[in-house]
Write a protein that holds these residues in place. Sequence first.
Motif: not given
Lengths: 320, 292
Positions: B123-142
């Motif tokens: 749940v934390l990995i997938y989180s849509t807040s800034d905590v989310g590991l995966l969305n964080g990675l996607l953000k780094l990728m633009g």
Amino acid sequence: MAPAGGSRTRADWPARLAGSARWLFLTAYLVAVVFPMCWVFYTSAKTTQQIYKSPFGLPKVITAPGRANAEPLVRNYRKAWTGSHFGQYFVNSLIVVSVSLVGVVLLGSMAAYVLARFEFRGRNAAYFLFLCGLLIPMQLVLIPLFFQFSDMGEGLTHLLAPAARAMGLGNLTVSLHDSHAGLILIYIAFSLAFTVFTLTSFFRTLPGELREAAMIDGAGEYRIFFSVMMPLGKPGIVTIAIFNFLGLWNEYLFGLVFLSSDKLKTLPLGLASISMQAQYKSDFGLLFAALVISMAPTILVYIILQEKLTRGITVGALKG
Amino acid sequence: MKNRGQNLFIATFLGPPLLLYAVFVLMPAVNAFRYSLTRWDGLGSASWVGLANFRAILASGSEFLPAIGHNLFLTFVPGVGILSLALFFAYSIHQRIRGGRLYRVAFFFPNVISGVAVALLWVLIYSTSDVGLLNGLLKLMGHTDPIPFTESGRLLWAIVPMSIWSGTGFFMVLFLAAMENIPETYYEAAKLDGASSAVQFRSITLPLMWDVLTTGIVFLVVGGLKFFDAVYVMENGRPSGSTHTMSTLMYSKVFQEYNVGYGTAISVMLFLLVLAATAASLRLMRRERLEY
């Protein structure tokens, strides 16, 4: 395989390429497995604001160790341990699991020893009944057990009250709903099938002469069991105990159905309820600390007993 | 005299465990069949309805049939990944590659963590807040808009990588133990014949560990049929029609809607499916067993 004498020739390159690709893949998977775990551990030392600001960054207590920077860590764990009752849940898990383990190991090895070592009428029937348990999913037992629990509590009261009075313990009433005792009885009963199955085949492999020798020395059956057979059976018993420890420590559904008051909850129940309640959803420091508290014991046991544990967890499969 | 003493010993040793097991496992299991033939709200008196509950759960438009579908999805989609990764890892480690022990110890790690903790971790990995590991990675990728991975429509797919992550290690250890049991001489003979590593795997390793592979598949299928923790936790205790598994549906029918007979009928179906899956694989195992 390179032919003998031939050094690395051009013919080797597909094999070497495959080797490198495999190494790359294994390493990538290693990172995927280990990193989330490390992430949980080090993030539990950050404040929620710090987590928001840089979700991947290391906490200050690692980059610049010191008393002041350890403060978020201390606060998160204190909040989880006392404020959100994880200390209580931890103690509850410890009580429920350790009493269940003692019960299942003791009762399981008693039954297994008798089934493995004695010839008597009804032995195959008893063994078959335990075997049936391997196929019964907990979901099948859950609902009738829930609704029969009050009757069973009364039954147990009838059964045990005279003995309790005779022993001067006063009036005893057993209530199984929403009590650790009830959950422990379920855990023991439900772990028995697999424990008896595994230990029976284990006790069969022990030499029978030892029992005869002990008998000639004048030891009774009870003494033989507790001072000869139990120590001999230790490797098998330890394996099955580890297997049951992991299963029971992580158990969720029985706990969810049978425990309702907060002060009795075990760790998986406590963790599930804070992760499902909206009020905690944005307190990430707390969530990460709670997660660490829940995962730490099994991880610690894994690190210490790694070989035994992998053997324990796969024991049934290789035998079956 | 001696015999009476021995009978007493047998009774005191076998009696208590058997009684506990009969009262808390066998009796409720038998009673489940009785419950499934009634309509009952858990409080008043139950009324006998025959097979009506089973007709209701199997009727088209019931929530039960999609729930079986979700169980099968959660069994086979991650299952293919788990089995192939576990075989690949086990075979690699079996070939004594460098760092094999590290891989074995590390890959097994997630298996000791509870289903609830794994669910919260993801749940934390997938989180849509800034905590989310995966969305964080996607953000780094633009990629700027966070993706709500765990909303109902996507949840089952989101569980797939989680299941692979948490399940592969167990099967790897299982398969590795089976591979270590195969006598080295078979491989030596094959090498003399010039068989490649892939050929050796196909014609020695796989057939000789068939039993364990089948056992692994039984574990996987039975586990998939019972799936509960992650769906229940990730849906905050209220799974919807598009995410319910048999177990979560059973739970909500009994403990949230007080439809005890209907819920128990689901658990009986679950039991029958577990039985059928086990029997089918045992047959498969017997037919294909190789003696060596």
